[in-house]
Design a protein around this motif. Structure first.
Motif, PDB file in Angstrom:
ATOM      1  N   GLY A 147      -5.713   5.868   1.422  1.00  0.00           N
ATOM      2  CA  GLY A 147      -4.835   4.713   1.521  1.00  0.00           C
ATOM      3  C   GLY A 147      -3.372   5.060   1.360  1.00  0.00           C
ATOM      4  N   SER A 148      -2.544   4.016   1.337  1.00  0.00           N
ATOM      5  CA  SER A 148      -1.094   4.195   1.265  1.00  0.00           C
ATOM      6  C   SER A 148      -0.482   3.296   0.196  1.00  0.00           C
ATOM      7  CB  SER A 148      -0.450   3.846   2.617  1.00  0.00           C
ATOM      8  OG  SER A 148      -0.923   4.685   3.648  1.00  0.00           O
ATOM      9  N   LEU A 149       0.635   3.743  -0.323  1.00  0.00           N
ATOM     10  CA  LEU A 149       1.459   2.948  -1.234  1.00  0.00           C
ATOM     11  C   LEU A 149       2.912   3.285  -0.956  1.00  0.00           C
ATOM     12  CD1 LEU A 149      -0.225   3.252  -4.765  1.00  0.00           C
ATOM     13  CD2 LEU A 149       0.000   1.166  -3.413  1.00  0.00           C
ATOM     14  N   ARG A 150       3.803   2.343  -1.245  1.00  0.00           N
ATOM     15  CA  ARG A 150       5.227   2.625  -1.167  1.00  0.00           C
ATOM     16  C   ARG A 150       5.868   2.308  -2.514  1.00  0.00           C
ATOM     17  NH1 ARG A 150      10.130   0.089   2.482  1.00  0.00           N
ATOM     18  NH2 ARG A 150       9.872  -1.654   1.041  1.00  0.00           N
ATOM     19  N   GLN A 181       7.280   6.638   0.535  1.00  0.00           N
ATOM     20  CA  GLN A 181       6.109   6.185   1.278  1.00  0.00           C
ATOM     21  C   GLN A 181       5.034   7.242   1.137  1.00  0.00           C
ATOM     22  OE1 GLN A 181       5.514   3.254   3.023  1.00  0.00           O
ATOM     23  NE2 GLN A 181       3.431   4.055   3.185  1.00  0.00           N
ATOM     24  N   MET A 182       3.899   6.848   0.594  1.00  0.00           N
ATOM     25  CA  MET A 182       2.813   7.792   0.325  1.00  0.00           C
ATOM     26  C   MET A 182       1.610   7.406   1.173  1.00  0.00           C
ATOM     27  SD  MET A 182       3.205   8.126  -3.824  1.00  0.00           S
ATOM     28  CE  MET A 182       2.646   6.448  -4.118  1.00  0.00           C
ATOM     29  N   ASN A 183       1.262   8.285   2.100  1.00  0.00           N
ATOM     30  CA  ASN A 183       0.123   8.066   2.978  1.00  0.00           C
ATOM     31  C   ASN A 183      -0.958   9.103   2.700  1.00  0.00           C
ATOM     32  OD1 ASN A 183       1.577   6.006   4.272  1.00  0.00           O
ATOM     33  ND2 ASN A 183       2.455   7.447   5.746  1.00  0.00           N
ATOM     34  N   SER A 184      -2.153   8.840   3.184  1.00  0.00           N
ATOM     35  CA  SER A 184      -3.280   9.769   3.008  1.00  0.00           C
ATOM     36  C   SER A 184      -3.406  10.205   1.554  1.00  0.00           C
ATOM     37  CB  SER A 184      -3.086  10.994   3.919  1.00  0.00           C
ATOM     38  OG  SER A 184      -2.989  10.603   5.274  1.00  0.00           O
TER      39      SER A 184
END
Length: 126
Positions: free
Chosen positions: A16-19, A82-85
Motif C-alpha cells: 500500500g501507500s501513504l503520504r 510519498q511512500m509506495n509499495s
C-alpha cells in the motif's frame, strides 16, 4: 527557530501507500534542507530522504529508492514523503527534520539536523 509538525502516518497493508506531510513554521526562510528520518522499535534513527529548499536537489537512502518520493510546496512551507509499495520493514516512527546550515550538500547524519518534529507512526502489516 523553526517548528516542524508531521502528519499522515497510519496503518497500511504491505504494498500500500501513504503520504506524510511536514509543515514548517517560524524562520522558514533560513531552512536549507528538510528531510525525513525513521526509527524502528529498538533501532537507531536512520536517514530516509531529504531535499534542498531553494534548489531542486534530493537524496534517498538505498532501501527506499524507486518507492518513496520527497517533494515540497514552497508556498505552504511543507515537505511531503510519498511512500509506495510499502513493506513491513518500513514500519517505524517517521520524523521530519530540518537544518539551516548551508553546507552545500544534503546531510545524512542525524547530528547535522537541528530541528525535529514530534514524529508520526507508520505501521505496515504483512
Amino acid at each position: 527557530q523553526v517548528q516542524l509538525v508531521e502528519s499522515g502516518g497510519g496503518l497500511v497493508t504491505a504494498g500500500g501507500s501513504l503520504r506524510l506531510s511536514c509543515a514548517a513554521s517560524g524562520r522558514t526562510s533560513s531552512v536549507y534542507v528538510m528531510g525525513w528520518f525513521r526509527q524502528a522499535s529498538g533501532k537507531g534513527r536512520e536517514f530516509v530522504a531529504a531535499l534542498t529548499w531553494s534548489v531542486i536537489g534530493t537524496r534517498y537512502t538505498d532501501s527506499v529508492k524507486g518507492r518513496f518520493t520527497i517533494s515540497r510546496d514552497n508556498a505552504k512551507n511543507t515537505v511531503y514523503l510519498q511512500m509506495n509499495s510499502l513493506k513491513p520493514e518500513d514500519t517505524a516512527v517517521y520524523y521530519c527534520a530540518a537544518t539551516d546550515y548551508s553546507s552545500g550538500y544534503i546531510p545524512r547524519q542525524r547530528s547535522e539536523y537541528g530541528y525535529w518534529g514530534q514524529g508520526t507512526q507508520v505501521t505496515v502489516s504483512s
